[in-house]
Design a protein around this motif. Structure first.
Motif, PDB file in Angstrom:
ATOM      1  N   THR A 150       0.866  -1.194   0.168  1.00  0.00           N
ATOM      2  CA  THR A 150      -0.060   0.071   0.064  1.00  0.00           C
ATOM      3  C   THR A 150       0.852   1.164  -0.095  1.00  0.00           C
ATOM      4  O   THR A 150       1.954   1.257   0.410  1.00  0.00           O
ATOM      5  CB  THR A 150      -0.825   0.247   1.265  1.00  0.00           C
ATOM      6  OG1 THR A 150      -0.027   0.192   2.294  1.00  0.00           O
ATOM      7  CG2 THR A 150      -1.856  -1.257   1.313  1.00  0.00           C
TER       8      THR A 150
ATOM      9  N   HIS B 208       2.330   2.228   3.432  1.00  0.00           N
ATOM     10  CA  HIS B 208       3.462   1.496   3.748  1.00  0.00           C
ATOM     11  C   HIS B 208       4.502   0.835   2.832  1.00  0.00           C
ATOM     12  O   HIS B 208       5.174   0.012   3.166  1.00  0.00           O
ATOM     13  CB  HIS B 208       2.790   0.340   4.815  1.00  0.00           C
ATOM     14  CG  HIS B 208       2.042   0.901   5.804  1.00  0.00           C
ATOM     15  ND1 HIS B 208       2.123   1.357   7.106  1.00  0.00           N
ATOM     16  CD2 HIS B 208       0.485   0.794   5.802  1.00  0.00           C
ATOM     17  CE1 HIS B 208       1.264   1.819   7.675  1.00  0.00           C
ATOM     18  NE2 HIS B 208       0.048   1.291   7.039  1.00  0.00           N
TER      19      HIS B 208
ATOM     20  N   CYS C 160       2.926  -4.019   2.767  1.00  0.00           N
ATOM     21  CA  CYS C 160       1.312  -3.913   2.698  1.00  0.00           C
ATOM     22  C   CYS C 160       0.753  -3.358   4.062  1.00  0.00           C
ATOM     23  O   CYS C 160      -0.248  -2.993   4.092  1.00  0.00           O
ATOM     24  CB  CYS C 160       1.027  -5.309   2.701  1.00  0.00           C
ATOM     25  SG  CYS C 160       1.109  -6.320   4.114  1.00  0.00           S
ATOM     26  N   SER C 161       1.782  -3.299   5.240  1.00  0.00           N
ATOM     27  CA  SER C 161       1.097  -2.788   6.425  1.00  0.00           C
ATOM     28  C   SER C 161       2.397  -2.373   7.212  1.00  0.00           C
ATOM     29  O   SER C 161       3.313  -2.934   7.204  1.00  0.00           O
ATOM     30  CB  SER C 161       0.374  -3.748   7.039  1.00  0.00           C
ATOM     31  OG  SER C 161       1.156  -4.918   7.454  1.00  0.00           O
ATOM     32  N   ASP C 162       2.175  -1.884   8.430  1.00  0.00           N
ATOM     33  CA  ASP C 162       2.813  -1.234   9.404  1.00  0.00           C
ATOM     34  C   ASP C 162       3.514  -2.569  10.064  1.00  0.00           C
ATOM     35  O   ASP C 162       4.743  -2.647  10.214  1.00  0.00           O
ATOM     36  CB  ASP C 162       2.323  -0.481  10.362  1.00  0.00           C
ATOM     37  CG  ASP C 162       3.386   0.236  11.401  1.00  0.00           C
ATOM     38  OD1 ASP C 162       4.080   0.694  10.891  1.00  0.00           O
ATOM     39  OD2 ASP C 162       2.974  -0.078  12.391  1.00  0.00           O
TER      40      ASP C 162
END
Ligand SMILES: [Zn+2]
Length: 62
Positions: free
Chosen positions: A23, A26, A30-32
């Protein structure tokens, strides 16, 4: 029809940790969560990146 492969490819890179789509928030993860996983890897590996260095030494085999 209005596809731009180059742009899409740049944005749609899979997360290096779990292979999900990254994303913008981030990127490149894909994520934190995955970003932290990657960070932990760095720490656990003691900042060592055995990649090109050894390659250089063994290159004189020729
Ligand atoms: Zn991920």
């Amino acid at each position: 029809m209005a596809k731009s492969p180059k742009n899409a490819d740049r944005r749609m890179r899979p997360c290096p940790i779990c292979s999900k789509l990254s994303t913008p928030e981030h990127y490149p993860f894909c994520s934190d969560r995955c970003a932290k996983v990657d960070l932990n890897r760095w720490f656990s590996e003691g900042y060592t990146i055995p990649v090109v260095e050894t390659d250089d030494l063994e290159d004189r085999e020729d």
